[in-house]
Write a protein that holds these residues in place. Structure first.
Motif, mmCIF file in Angstrom:
data_model
loop_
_atom_site.group_PDB
_atom_site.id
_atom_site.type_symbol
_atom_site.label_atom_id
_atom_site.label_comp_id
_atom_site.label_asym_id
_atom_site.label_seq_id
_atom_site.Cartn_x
_atom_site.Cartn_y
_atom_site.Cartn_z
ATOM 1 N N THR A 102 -42.063 158.197 46.055
ATOM 2 C CA THR A 102 -42.732 157.132 46.802
ATOM 3 C C THR A 102 -41.998 156.923 48.118
ATOM 4 O OG1 THR A 102 -43.536 156.034 44.812
ATOM 5 C CG2 THR A 102 -43.341 154.667 46.776
ATOM 6 N N SER A 152 -42.415 154.598 51.773
ATOM 7 C CA SER A 152 -43.150 153.598 52.544
ATOM 8 C C SER A 152 -42.447 153.394 53.881
ATOM 9 C CB SER A 152 -43.234 152.280 51.771
ATOM 10 O OG SER A 152 -41.925 151.806 51.525
ATOM 11 N N THR A 206 -47.280 152.049 52.099
ATOM 12 C CA THR A 206 -46.911 153.169 51.230
ATOM 13 C C THR A 206 -47.672 154.406 51.679
ATOM 14 O OG1 THR A 206 -46.498 151.682 49.409
ATOM 15 C CG2 THR A 206 -46.865 153.982 48.843
ATOM 16 N N VAL A 207 -46.936 155.462 52.025
ATOM 17 C CA VAL A 207 -47.563 156.708 52.495
ATOM 18 C C VAL A 207 -47.664 157.708 51.337
ATOM 19 C CG1 VAL A 207 -47.316 158.647 54.080
ATOM 20 C CG2 VAL A 207 -46.779 156.328 54.840
ATOM 21 N N LEU A 208 -46.595 157.872 50.597
ATOM 22 C CA LEU A 208 -46.636 158.716 49.393
ATOM 23 C C LEU A 208 -46.409 157.802 48.197
ATOM 24 C CD1 LEU A 208 -44.452 161.769 50.556
ATOM 25 C CD2 LEU A 208 -46.946 161.487 50.706
ATOM 26 N N SER A 257 -52.307 161.580 56.103
ATOM 27 C CA SER A 257 -52.226 161.436 54.646
ATOM 28 C C SER A 257 -50.790 161.554 54.136
ATOM 29 C CB SER A 257 -53.122 162.466 53.953
ATOM 30 O OG SER A 257 -52.775 163.774 54.342
ATOM 31 N N GLY A 258 -49.889 162.142 54.947
ATOM 32 C CA GLY A 258 -48.483 162.196 54.534
ATOM 33 C C GLY A 258 -47.923 163.594 54.357
ATOM 34 N N LYS A 259 -48.575 164.600 54.934
ATOM 35 C CA LYS A 259 -48.119 165.992 54.755
ATOM 36 C C LYS A 259 -46.724 166.203 55.355
ATOM 37 C CE LYS A 259 -51.751 167.566 56.962
ATOM 38 N NZ LYS A 259 -52.403 166.270 57.231
ATOM 39 N N THR A 291 -44.564 163.944 56.027
ATOM 40 C CA THR A 291 -43.622 163.102 55.285
ATOM 41 C C THR A 291 -43.163 163.832 54.023
ATOM 42 O OG1 THR A 291 -44.753 161.144 56.143
ATOM 43 C CG2 THR A 291 -43.329 160.822 54.228
ATOM 44 N N GLU A 346 -54.732 160.109 50.240
ATOM 45 C CA GLU A 346 -54.139 158.816 50.582
ATOM 46 C C GLU A 346 -53.765 158.003 49.355
ATOM 47 O OE1 GLU A 346 -55.565 156.172 53.551
ATOM 48 O OE2 GLU A 346 -56.409 157.867 54.650
#
Ligand SMILES: Nc1ncnc2c1ncn2[C@@H]1O[C@H](COP(=O)(O)OP(=O)(O)OP(=O)(O)O)[C@@H](O)[C@H]1O
Length: 219
Positions: free
Chosen positions: A12, A14, A23-25, A46-48, A50, A211
């Motif tokens: 997780t 954020s 929160t991104v993941l 979407s958080g790739k 990250t 997401e």
């Protein structure tokens, strides 16, 4: 030959967004098997990237773990076992092609391995260009230098963040095929972020960052 698997477990992450934490993941589970390309796809934001930063040990997640071959990722592990390839090859304009690779030996505090650098340059199709200045290379040639540089440390994991985004589709496919063959031959795990799903073949794994991803038990 390395056979280390990359595993992100219940990760997780954020970020502070004004007054709120976003929160991104969210309890993300991700695996990249050795000897395969694992494409990481998903919508913009979407958080790739990250995810890649967590895998590289550049971001410490709020909770969850990132391990390579069972060992938690850290700055030392990144220096010794992880190669990184970026969208703009992040090369140093004042150095010639061979020196882009040798600079990584300086960073590791070891004697420059000219022969290894030249062998890798030959592997990526740049034999004869060892002394060339960076400004005299095409975009595809620069990315080949980036790949050779990422392999200098004999990595167990390569992380690539949209390395072909600036290339046309035929050059992009050539670069991906080069990397695919290298990771298969050398047993390297590879996380590869892309927006271009046409690069994916049936020899590869695909992970979609959404997401609202959750641990499988919660999905
Ligand atoms: N250091 C940071 N501080 C605050 N927010 C961040 C930070 N890094 C990323 N974000 C936010 O986290 C979300 C995910 O970003 P990330 O770059 O991982 O997405 P991505 O899927 O790689 O996007 P793209 O496909 O557009 O490159 C975005 O909303 C971004 O604004």
């Amino acid at each position: 030959m390395p056979t280390s698997k990359l595993e992100l477990t219940d990760v997780t992450v954020s970020f502070q967004d004004g007054q709120e934490r976003r929160t991104v993941l969210d309890k993300l589970n991700f695996t990249a098997e050795p000897g395969r390309l694992t494409f990481i796809v998903g919508e913009s934001g979407s958080g790739k990237s990250t995810l890649l930063s967590v895998a590289a040990g550049l971001i410490t997640p709020d909770s969850g773990t990132a391990t390579l071959g069972g060992v938690p990722v850290s700055n030392d592990l990144r220096r010794d076992k992880i190669g990184m390839i970026f969208q703009q090859a992040n090369l140093i304009s004042a150095l010639n092609v061979r020196d882009q690779l040798l600079v990584t030996d300086h960073i590791r505090g070891i004697k420059p391995r000219k022969q290894r650098a030249d062998e890798l340059l030959e592997t990526v199709g740049l034999a004869g260009l060892e002394n060339r200045d960076m400004h005299a290379l095409s975009g595809g040639q620069r990315q080949r230098v980036g790949i050779a540089r990422a392999l200098m440390g004999e990595p167990e994991l390569v992380l690539a963040d949209e390395p072909t985004a600036a290339l046309d589709s035929s050059r992009s496919r050539d670069i991906v095929e080069l990397l695919r063959n290298l990771v298969e031959d050398r047993g390297i795990a590879c996380g590869f972020v892309t927006h271009d799903q046409s690069l994916i073949s049936d020899r590869d794994d695909v992970f979609v960052v959404s997401e609202h991803q959750k641990a499988p038990a919660l999905a």
